[in-house]
Design a protein around this motif. Structure first.
Motif, mmCIF file in Angstrom:
data_model
loop_
_atom_site.group_PDB
_atom_site.id
_atom_site.type_symbol
_atom_site.label_atom_id
_atom_site.label_comp_id
_atom_site.label_asym_id
_atom_site.label_seq_id
_atom_site.Cartn_x
_atom_site.Cartn_y
_atom_site.Cartn_z
ATOM 1 N N ALA A 1 -14.697 0.481 -5.591
ATOM 2 C CA ALA A 1 -14.781 -0.907 -6.053
ATOM 3 C C ALA A 1 -13.414 -1.539 -6.276
ATOM 4 O O ALA A 1 -13.307 -2.771 -6.350
ATOM 5 C CB ALA A 1 -15.597 -0.962 -7.344
ATOM 6 N N GLU A 2 -12.366 -0.727 -6.358
ATOM 7 C CA GLU A 2 -11.053 -1.256 -6.729
ATOM 8 C C GLU A 2 -9.981 -1.024 -5.673
ATOM 9 O O GLU A 2 -8.862 -1.511 -5.842
ATOM 10 C CB GLU A 2 -10.598 -0.616 -8.042
ATOM 11 N N ARG A 3 -10.289 -0.290 -4.607
ATOM 12 C CA ARG A 3 -9.262 0.017 -3.625
ATOM 13 C C ARG A 3 -9.802 -0.175 -2.205
ATOM 14 O O ARG A 3 -11.013 -0.119 -1.959
ATOM 15 C CB ARG A 3 -8.742 1.450 -3.784
ATOM 16 N N THR A 4 -8.874 -0.376 -1.280
ATOM 17 C CA THR A 4 -9.188 -0.538 0.138
ATOM 18 C C THR A 4 -8.661 0.655 0.911
ATOM 19 O O THR A 4 -7.536 1.117 0.690
ATOM 20 C CB THR A 4 -8.532 -1.831 0.676
ATOM 21 N N ASN A 5 -9.488 1.138 1.806
ATOM 22 C CA ASN A 5 -9.118 2.217 2.712
ATOM 23 C C ASN A 5 -8.616 1.595 4.023
ATOM 24 O O ASN A 5 -9.229 0.670 4.542
ATOM 25 C CB ASN A 5 -10.363 3.067 2.974
ATOM 26 N N TRP A 6 -7.502 2.067 4.545
ATOM 27 C CA TRP A 6 -7.001 1.547 5.812
ATOM 28 C C TRP A 6 -6.619 2.699 6.742
ATOM 29 O O TRP A 6 -6.304 3.797 6.294
ATOM 30 C CB TRP A 6 -5.796 0.627 5.611
ATOM 31 N N ASP B 1 7.581 5.038 7.940
ATOM 32 C CA ASP B 1 6.248 4.602 8.368
ATOM 33 C C ASP B 1 5.913 3.172 7.969
ATOM 34 O O ASP B 1 5.268 2.448 8.727
ATOM 35 C CB ASP B 1 5.188 5.556 7.812
ATOM 36 N N ARG B 2 6.298 2.728 6.773
ATOM 37 C CA ARG B 2 5.978 1.360 6.359
ATOM 38 C C ARG B 2 6.618 0.343 7.295
ATOM 39 O O ARG B 2 6.000 -0.655 7.680
ATOM 40 C CB ARG B 2 6.449 1.119 4.920
ATOM 41 N N GLU B 3 7.857 0.587 7.672
ATOM 42 C CA GLU B 3 8.539 -0.325 8.584
ATOM 43 C C GLU B 3 7.864 -0.323 9.951
ATOM 44 O O GLU B 3 7.711 -1.370 10.585
ATOM 45 C CB GLU B 3 10.009 0.084 8.708
ATOM 46 N N VAL B 4 7.447 0.864 10.402
ATOM 47 C CA VAL B 4 6.766 0.956 11.695
ATOM 48 C C VAL B 4 5.455 0.176 11.673
ATOM 49 O O VAL B 4 5.126 -0.553 12.611
ATOM 50 C CB VAL B 4 6.506 2.432 12.052
ATOM 51 N N LEU B 5 4.683 0.309 10.586
ATOM 52 C CA LEU B 5 3.418 -0.420 10.483
ATOM 53 C C LEU B 5 3.651 -1.925 10.523
ATOM 54 O O LEU B 5 2.919 -2.665 11.193
ATOM 55 C CB LEU B 5 2.701 -0.015 9.198
ATOM 56 N N HIS B 6 4.650 -2.405 9.807
ATOM 57 C CA HIS B 6 4.949 -3.841 9.841
ATOM 58 C C HIS B 6 5.382 -4.268 11.242
ATOM 59 O O HIS B 6 5.025 -5.366 11.700
ATOM 60 C CB HIS B 6 6.046 -4.162 8.822
ATOM 61 N N VAL C 1 -3.161 -5.908 3.694
ATOM 62 C CA VAL C 1 -3.019 -4.465 3.482
ATOM 63 C C VAL C 1 -1.552 -4.050 3.590
ATOM 64 O O VAL C 1 -1.035 -3.303 2.748
ATOM 65 C CB VAL C 1 -3.880 -3.678 4.482
ATOM 66 N N LEU C 2 -0.877 -4.531 4.614
ATOM 67 C CA LEU C 2 0.529 -4.173 4.789
ATOM 68 C C LEU C 2 1.364 -4.615 3.592
ATOM 69 O O LEU C 2 2.260 -3.887 3.137
ATOM 70 C CB LEU C 2 1.077 -4.790 6.074
ATOM 71 N N GLY C 3 1.048 -5.784 3.063
ATOM 72 C CA GLY C 3 1.796 -6.288 1.921
ATOM 73 C C GLY C 3 1.527 -5.520 0.640
ATOM 74 O O GLY C 3 2.319 -5.590 -0.305
ATOM 75 N N ALA C 4 0.420 -4.792 0.597
ATOM 76 C CA ALA C 4 0.051 -4.040 -0.612
ATOM 77 C C ALA C 4 0.440 -2.573 -0.536
ATOM 78 O O ALA C 4 0.148 -1.812 -1.471
ATOM 79 C CB ALA C 4 -1.455 -4.160 -0.843
ATOM 80 N N LEU C 5 1.092 -2.140 0.553
ATOM 81 C CA LEU C 5 1.408 -0.722 0.699
ATOM 82 C C LEU C 5 2.283 -0.195 -0.426
ATOM 83 O O LEU C 5 2.065 0.912 -0.931
ATOM 84 C CB LEU C 5 2.102 -0.478 2.051
ATOM 85 N N GLY C 6 3.273 -0.985 -0.825
ATOM 86 C CA GLY C 6 4.152 -0.538 -1.900
ATOM 87 C C GLY C 6 4.706 0.847 -1.606
ATOM 88 O O GLY C 6 5.170 1.135 -0.499
#
Length: 342
Positions: free
Chosen positions: A186-191, A209-214, A227-232
Motif C-alpha cells: 500500500a505504501e511502495r511501488t515495485n519497478w 546504475d541510477r545514472e544508467v536508468l536515467h 519512479v526514477l525521481g524517487a530512487l534516492g
C-alpha cells in the motif's frame, strides 16, 4: 508413504516442499547457503493456481493478507500511449518476496533448516530417501546430474522499490528495453527494467546504475520518470537474465529438481515463483500418495516437466519480443490485436 528428505535450498520451492512434507509426517532436513531469510526483495505475482498451492500448504490466507490484488495490466509505448490491456479477466496477488518466504517458513520446527550450510554436491548430503534439488538457476545438483548450465537470454534486469503507491500495473516497451511498474504494497511501488545486454553495456560504461536508468528511461512518460525521481539511495538489484535448457527429466535416481533448478525462466510472464509452488505441491502429493519413491518421482516428473518446459519457451519468446530492436510498430500492432482478442 512417509520417509526422509533432504531439501537443498530454502527459497520458494525448497521451503514449500519442506513445509508440505513435514505436514505429511516426513522427516525433513533443509540445507541453505544464506544466513537466514531475506529482509528485502521485490513483489512476486501469484496467479490463481499458485494461490491454490499456497492454500494447500496452509498459508494462503496469510499471503492474501500480505499482498495486493491486481487485475490486468496496461502495455504502453514510451510516450505513455496505450498498446493494449492484458489479463483483465484474471486476477493475481502481488506479494513481497520476504513476506512469501516468511509465510512458508512459519511453523517449520527450529533446527530443520541449516542456515549458512551450502551443499557442495550429492556426495556430501545426509542420507535420505529423497533429495529435493531446489538450489536455484545455478543449481550444483542439476549440473552434477545432467551437466546442464543455465543459458543467458541476452538481457539484463534491474529492479527495486520506491516510496509511494502505484496506480495499477504497467509495462512500457521501447527499443531494446522495457520498464515495468506494479504495486509492492500500500505504501511502495515495485519497478523493474529489462535491457538488451549490449545496449546496457554501451550506456553504462563507467556509470552507476541510477545514472544508467536515467540515461535509458529519463525521457519516457511521467509514471516512469516518477519512479526514477524517487530512487534516492534505494538498493537496485542487477542481474543477467538466464533460463535453463530443456532437461530430459526432472528426476534422476532419488533426486528431484524443482523450481529454477529444473526450469529457470525469463521473468516476462511472471510465472517463476508460481511454477515453483506448483512443483512443490505436486511433489508432496506424489510422495504422500504413491507406494514407493521411484513411482512418486516418476509421477511428479510426468505432472510437471511438459508444462514447465513450454512455459520456459514462451517466457524466452516474450523476453525477446518485449526488448526487440526493430519493426516496433508491427510488433505493437500484433500485441494490440492479441490483447483485444484475449
Amino acid at each position: 508413504m512417509r520417509g526422509s528428505a533432504v531439501v537443498v535450498g530454502a527459497g520458494i520451492a525448497g521451503l514449500a516442499t519442506a513445509r508440505g512434507l513435514l505436514a505429511a509426517g516426513w522427516d525433513v532436513h533443509v540445507l541453505e547457503r544464506s544466513p537466514g531469510l531475506p529482509s528485502t526483495g521485490t513483489a512476486l505475482g501469484m496467479w490463481p493456481e499458485a494461490m491454490r498451492a499456497l492454500d494447500r500448504l496452509g498459508v494462503g490466507e496469510q499471503v492474501r493478507a500480505d499482498s495486493v490484488e491486481l487485475r490486468g495490466a496496461r502495455l504502453l509505448r514510451p510516450d505513455g500511449t496505450e498498446i493494449g490491456r492484458l489479463g483483465a479477466r484474471r486476477s493475481a496477488r502481488l506479494v513481497p518476496r520476504p513476506a512469501l518466504l516468511a509465510a512458508l517458513a512459519e511453523g517449520i520446527p527450529p533446527g530443520t533448516i541449516a542456515w549458512d550450510t551450502p551443499a557442495t554436491g550429492l556426495g556430501g548430503l545426509p542420507t535420505a530417501d529423497v533429495v529435493v534439488a531446489a538450489d536455484g538457476v545455478h543449481s550444483l545438483l542439476r549440473a552434477a546430474l545432467f551437466g546442464v548450465a543455465p543459458r543467458p537470454l541476452g538481457t539484463v534486469a534491474l529492479r527495486g522499490t520506491v516510496p509511494g503507491p502505484a496506480d495499477g500495473a504497467t509495462e512500457t516497451w521501447g527499443p531494446a528495453r522495457l520498464f515495468g511498474i506494479t504495486p509492492h504494497d500500500a505504501e511502495r511501488t515495485n519497478w523493474f527494467a529489462s535491457v538488451r545486454a549490449d545496449v546496457l553495456a554501451s550506456s553504462g560504461a563507467g556509470r552507476e546504475d541510477r545514472e544508467v536508468l536515467h540515461r535509458l528511461y529519463g525521457d519516457w512518460h511521467p509514471a516512469v520518470r516518477r519512479v526514477l525521481g524517487a530512487l534516492g539511495d534505494s538498493s537496485i538489484d542487477r542481474r543477467i537474465l538466464l533460463d535453463v535448457p530443456r532437461l530430459p527429466s526432472y528426476v534422476r535416481g532419488g533426486t528431484a529438481l524443482l523450481g529454477d533448478a529444473a526450469h529457470g525462466m525469463a521473468p516476462n510472464l511472471g510465472r517463476g515463483a508460481c511454477e515453483a509452488l506448483i512443483d512443490a505441491t505436486a511433489l508432496v502429493e506424489a510422495l504422500t500418495a504413491a507406494p514407493d519413491v521411484p513411482g512418486a518421482l516418476h509421477r511428479y516428473d510426468v505432472a510437471r516437466r511438459r508444462s514447465t518446459t513450454r512455459t520456459v519457451r514462451l517466457a524466452r519468446l516474450a523476453n525477446g519480443v518485449s526488448t526487440a530492436r526493430h519493426l516496433l510498430p508491427a510488433r505493437n500492432a500484433v500485441i494490440a490485436a492479441a490483447a483485444r482478442l484475449s
